[in-house]
Scaffold this active site. Structure first.
Site, PDB file in Angstrom:
ATOM      1  N   TYR A 203      47.065  35.994 -57.607  1.00  0.00           N
ATOM      2  CA  TYR A 203      47.544  36.054 -56.231  1.00  0.00           C
ATOM      3  C   TYR A 203      47.943  34.662 -55.730  1.00  0.00           C
ATOM      4  O   TYR A 203      47.106  33.861 -55.308  1.00  0.00           O
ATOM      5  CB  TYR A 203      46.471  36.646 -55.315  1.00  0.00           C
ATOM      6  CG  TYR A 203      45.996  38.026 -55.715  1.00  0.00           C
ATOM      7  CD1 TYR A 203      46.786  38.876 -56.484  1.00  0.00           C
ATOM      8  CD2 TYR A 203      44.749  38.487 -55.322  1.00  0.00           C
ATOM      9  CE1 TYR A 203      46.345  40.145 -56.853  1.00  0.00           C
ATOM     10  CE2 TYR A 203      44.302  39.762 -55.675  1.00  0.00           C
ATOM     11  CZ  TYR A 203      45.104  40.568 -56.443  1.00  0.00           C
ATOM     12  OH  TYR A 203      44.651  41.830 -56.815  1.00  0.00           O
TER      13      TYR A 203
ATOM     14  N   HIS B 207      41.901  42.105 -65.336  1.00  0.00           N
ATOM     15  CA  HIS B 207      43.051  42.340 -64.463  1.00  0.00           C
ATOM     16  C   HIS B 207      44.248  42.871 -65.255  1.00  0.00           C
ATOM     17  O   HIS B 207      44.836  42.152 -66.058  1.00  0.00           O
ATOM     18  CB  HIS B 207      43.435  41.023 -63.758  1.00  0.00           C
ATOM     19  CG  HIS B 207      44.242  41.219 -62.515  1.00  0.00           C
ATOM     20  ND1 HIS B 207      44.687  40.166 -61.748  1.00  0.00           N
ATOM     21  CD2 HIS B 207      44.671  42.339 -61.894  1.00  0.00           C
ATOM     22  CE1 HIS B 207      45.354  40.642 -60.713  1.00  0.00           C
ATOM     23  NE2 HIS B 207      45.370  41.952 -60.784  1.00  0.00           N
TER      24      HIS B 207
END
Length: 325
Positions: A54, A138
């Site tokens: 992010y 992830h």
């Protein structure tokens, strides 16, 4: 508060998804990011989720700074491994990956034990913490073999060493998450966009398997990238322009919701929270106003008559084990 599997790590029903404060799609100032986290805290939100992906670490840095003065024992924080950040001399921005930040680093897929430890160590430095509560693999979609063979045992080792409290996997699909639930010792899975008013594919196998195995589910993407938050022709669905048939379905749901005195946003969040396997619903917010709105919508009671009308009109053919609301 709900416990993630048998880990002892606890999360609230509503969590703060920190991708947006990593400049997801558009820039957010440091002040806006700090105010968003402060608003979450003020509204009782104590679960915060982030990742190196992010904003190339920006989300982690901002979240760590915003939580710096908060008592560490009073909140739960999760981050992710699998994308290791390395310096890049390429220049330009990172918008191709969805983030409005300079491309000073590049992502390297790495689900090896060494890569996981190095990635986590870098995350702790950006967060300014000596530990995180939850670590997720992830998006291992294209790295399944390494994820099952190396990454999961590596996470189990970190958990046994006390470095992290709970381990899990976060993905935008239900099928592989179901396999992780059935074949590994994860405490939690983060399922994004696959258990919503418009997509209940997680209900077929993932959620029943999670209940059977005692694995918790955290739901992300409750609004399917925006369509369920504000259905309009230019709205996004799963990070692309919404198909006409889904836009029509969302608009019909919105009309029914408003007739019952609620918002579609409130219904979308209530649906995600309704299943007994679900421990928390993450909402991505970039401003204090968005945080306050999410908290208000999450707390809004949804009448049983609304769910009944969705059934009667065929807009929702599969509900959770118990009716939402």
């Amino acid at each position: 508060m709900n416990t993630l599997g048998s880990s002892g790590v606890r999360v609230g029903g509503l969590g703060f998804g920190a991708a947006a404060i990593g400049n997801l799609f558009t820039e957010v100032s440091d002040e806006q990011a700090h105010e968003a986290v402060a608003a979450a805290w003020q509204r009782g939100i104590r679960y915060f989720d982030t990742a190196p992906h992010y904003g190339l670490g920006l989300s982690e840095r901002r979240l760590g700074e915003a939580l710096r003065e908060r008592p560490r024992s009073e909140y739960t924080i999760s981050t992710k491994v699998g994308r290791r950040l390395e310096p890049s001399m390429g220049g330009g921005d990172d918008l191709a990956n969805g983030f409005a930040v300079p491309a000073t680093q590049r992502r390297v897929w790495d689900f090896s034990e060494d890569g996981i430890r190095r990635t986590l160590e870098a995350s702790l430095q950006r967060l300014g913490l000596d530990r995180v509560d939850v670590v997720y693999l992830h998006d291992p979609d294209d790295h399944a073999e390494q994820a099952f063979r190396e990454a999961c045992p590596a996470l189990e080792k970190l958990r046994s060493e006390g470095v992290v409290g709970a381990i899990g996997v976060g993905m935008n699909q239900a099928e592989m998450l179901t396999r992780f639930v059935r074949e590994t010792d994860v405490d939690v899975v983060l399922c994004a966009g696959r258990y919503t008013l418009l997509d209940q594919s997680a209900l077929t196998e993932l959620l029943p398997a999670a209940v059977e195995r005692g694995v918790s589910v955290v739901v992300g993407g409750a609004f399917n990238s925006g369509l369920l938050a504000d259905p309009r022709p230019e709205a996004a669905y799963n990070y692309a322009q919404a198909p006409a048939r889904l836009l029509d379905k969302a608009l019909r749901m919105k009309e029914i919701a408003e007739r019952h005195g609620i918002s579609l946003r409130a219904a979308a969040l209530a649906f995600c929270a309704s299943h007994p396997a679900v421990a928390s619903v993450l909402v991505g917010t970039r401003t204090a106003d968005e945080v306050r709105d999410a908290a208000d919508q999450f707390a809004m009671p949804v009448p049983a008559a609304f769910w009944q009308e969705l059934r009667d009109t065929g807009l929702l053919t599969d509900l959770a084990v118990r009716d939402p609301g």
